[in-house]
Scaffold this active site. Structure first.
Site, mmCIF file in Angstrom:
data_model
loop_
_atom_site.group_PDB
_atom_site.id
_atom_site.type_symbol
_atom_site.label_atom_id
_atom_site.label_comp_id
_atom_site.label_asym_id
_atom_site.label_seq_id
_atom_site.Cartn_x
_atom_site.Cartn_y
_atom_site.Cartn_z
ATOM 1 N N SER A 177 -30.220 14.641 27.407
ATOM 2 C CA SER A 177 -31.930 14.555 28.249
ATOM 3 C C SER A 177 -32.099 12.890 28.223
ATOM 4 C CB SER A 177 -33.072 15.359 27.542
ATOM 5 O OG SER A 177 -33.767 14.115 28.472
ATOM 6 N N TYR A 190 -39.233 16.431 20.851
ATOM 7 C CA TYR A 190 -38.357 16.794 21.601
ATOM 8 C C TYR A 190 -36.918 16.016 21.346
ATOM 9 C CZ TYR A 190 -35.895 18.351 26.781
ATOM 10 O OH TYR A 190 -35.352 18.505 27.161
HETATM 11 P P1 NAD Z 1 -34.610 26.699 31.329
HETATM 12 O O1 NAD Z 1 -36.253 27.787 30.667
HETATM 13 O O2 NAD Z 1 -34.399 27.310 33.056
HETATM 14 O O3 NAD Z 1 -34.092 26.874 30.573
HETATM 15 C C1 NAD Z 1 -33.476 27.000 28.640
HETATM 16 C C2 NAD Z 1 -33.325 28.503 28.279
HETATM 17 O O4 NAD Z 1 -33.388 28.518 27.379
HETATM 18 C C3 NAD Z 1 -34.284 29.422 28.453
HETATM 19 O O5 NAD Z 1 -34.253 29.519 29.913
HETATM 20 C C4 NAD Z 1 -34.508 30.695 27.977
HETATM 21 O O6 NAD Z 1 -33.482 31.345 27.786
HETATM 22 C C5 NAD Z 1 -33.325 29.538 26.436
HETATM 23 N N1 NAD Z 1 -33.888 29.268 25.262
HETATM 24 C C6 NAD Z 1 -34.907 28.978 24.861
HETATM 25 N N2 NAD Z 1 -35.203 28.830 23.335
HETATM 26 C C7 NAD Z 1 -34.486 29.319 23.107
HETATM 27 C C8 NAD Z 1 -34.233 30.295 21.646
HETATM 28 N N3 NAD Z 1 -34.543 30.565 20.678
HETATM 29 N N4 NAD Z 1 -33.300 31.214 21.843
HETATM 30 C C9 NAD Z 1 -31.992 31.189 22.956
HETATM 31 N N5 NAD Z 1 -32.930 31.142 23.796
HETATM 32 C C10 NAD Z 1 -33.202 30.268 24.016
HETATM 33 O O7 NAD Z 1 -35.478 25.604 31.871
HETATM 34 P P2 NAD Z 1 -34.075 24.178 31.658
HETATM 35 O O8 NAD Z 1 -34.400 23.050 32.560
HETATM 36 O O9 NAD Z 1 -32.747 24.621 32.675
HETATM 37 O O10 NAD Z 1 -33.845 24.035 30.453
HETATM 38 C C11 NAD Z 1 -31.736 23.878 29.813
HETATM 39 C C12 NAD Z 1 -31.635 22.511 29.141
HETATM 40 O O11 NAD Z 1 -32.203 21.379 30.463
HETATM 41 C C13 NAD Z 1 -32.533 22.181 27.579
HETATM 42 O O12 NAD Z 1 -32.234 22.319 26.680
HETATM 43 C C14 NAD Z 1 -33.466 21.236 28.710
HETATM 44 O O13 NAD Z 1 -33.746 20.470 27.249
HETATM 45 C C15 NAD Z 1 -32.245 20.490 29.156
HETATM 46 N N6 NAD Z 1 -33.091 19.591 30.202
HETATM 47 C C16 NAD Z 1 -33.873 20.218 31.035
HETATM 48 C C17 NAD Z 1 -34.847 19.318 31.602
HETATM 49 C C18 NAD Z 1 -35.528 19.294 33.691
HETATM 50 O O14 NAD Z 1 -35.804 18.236 33.659
HETATM 51 N N7 NAD Z 1 -35.683 20.532 33.989
HETATM 52 C C19 NAD Z 1 -34.772 17.879 31.761
HETATM 53 C C20 NAD Z 1 -33.812 16.887 30.595
HETATM 54 C C21 NAD Z 1 -32.793 18.243 30.109
#
Ligand code: NAD
Ligand code: MG
Length: 286
Positions: A177, A190
């Protein structure tokens, strides 16, 4: 081996993980270009593949010819939708519901993927959880352990289980991230997990170089997915989500997924240990 108990969900953000089906406006996950067979006959595991960035990655990989195992925590409706979209692209899809903070579940995901598809070529470690806390004292031990278990331990467990199936040319891609590079005052635990993920990516790339397995990461900026609007950020900050980037807007999942495709395919055959930064133009160290 006795399974270590998994910490229970933190009750501070009851809507996490959020449901993409209920999000308004809807994230844009649709691939924007025709496929070119870059992942023909490959098998990919995408954790957090039900929604957000993971859904966009799963569907794009399918457009490029891959079969996909979609792992998720408990959002059945979102996962079914992603499966349908992968199948519409002509790919085979498998759903796996389970908590990847547990070593047993991680092994089960890899075993079931191999049973179903007979091989694994690409591991996308993308599942994550995020809990905002401005005060360090508000980070409970449960939350701290759980965030590290979900975001970091799962990557170790999944990679350990997957390695037996990965051969030369395989790729591992981890989601880190921008918060790791810029710091984030309200996301201390985080952002620390994301620091661990970047370091793990770099070290693992060196560890696996002579086996011909490449390991890279993607560090998204603010992306419109369920994670932030469903509790990952305080509600009063959501109207301004992404506005502080040079581009002045949040990114969409289909603006991030091509980074994963590049790192999964032979287009990036001379890259390992690197991080790509789809973040709206924020300049970071590397
Ligand atoms: P999202 O909520 O769509 O996806 C995260 C997914 O993680 C969820 O769908 C969930 O099913 C899964 N998850 C959570 N805890 C879990 C567990 N204990 N076991 C199995 N699955 C689990 O959100 P996203 O933004 O698409 O996130 C995807 C990745 O991107 C994450 O690692 C997040 O930290 C990272 N990220 C997101 C952003 C943002 O702004 N959205 C920015 C930087 C990094
Ligand atoms: Mg989800």
């Amino acid at each position: 081996m006795t399974e270590q108990p998994r910490d229970p969900p933190t009750d501070e953000e009851p809507k996490l993980p959020g449901l993409e089906a209920e999000l308004d406006p809807k994230p844009e996950w649709q691939p924007r270009f025709a496929g070119s067979d870059r992942l023909r006959d490959k098998v990919a595991v995408v954790t957090g593949g039900d929604s957000g960035i993971g859904r966009a990655v799963a569907v794009l990989f399918a457009r490029e010819g891959a079969s996909v195992a979609i792992a998720y925590l408990n959002e059945d409706e979102d996962a079914e939708r992603t499966k349908t979209e992968v199948e519409k692209e002509g790919g085979s899809a498998m759903l796996f519901r389970g908590d990847l903070g547990s070593a047993e579940q991680c092994k089960d995901l890899i075993d079931k993927t191999n049973e179903r598809f007979g091989r694994i070529d690409i591991l996308v470690n993308n599942a994550g959880e995020q809990h905002p806390d401005d005060d360090l004292d508000d980070i409970t031990e449960t939350q701290l352990r759980r965030t590290f278990q979900t975001n970091v331990f799962s990557m170790f467990f999944l990679t350990q289980a997957a390695l037996a199936h990965l051969s030369r040319g395989a790729a591992i891609i981890n989601t880190t991230s921008v918060t790791m590079y810029k710091g984030s005052a309200g996301l201390l635990d985080y952002s620390a997990t994301k620091g661990a993920i970047t370091a793990f990516t770099r070290s693992l790339s060196q560890n696996l170089a002579d086996r011909g397995i490449r390991v890279n990461a993607v560090a998204p900026g603010p992306i419109w997915t369920p994670l932030n609007p469903c509790g990952g950020k305080p509600a009063d900050e959501i109207p301004d989500f992404g506005k502080s980037t040079p581009m002045g807007r949040p990114g969409q999942p289909n603006e991030v997924a091509p980074c994963f495709l590049f790192l999964a395919s032979d287009d990036s055959s001379y890259m390992s240990g690197q991080v790509l930064h789809p973040n709206g133009g924020v300049i970071v160290a590397s």
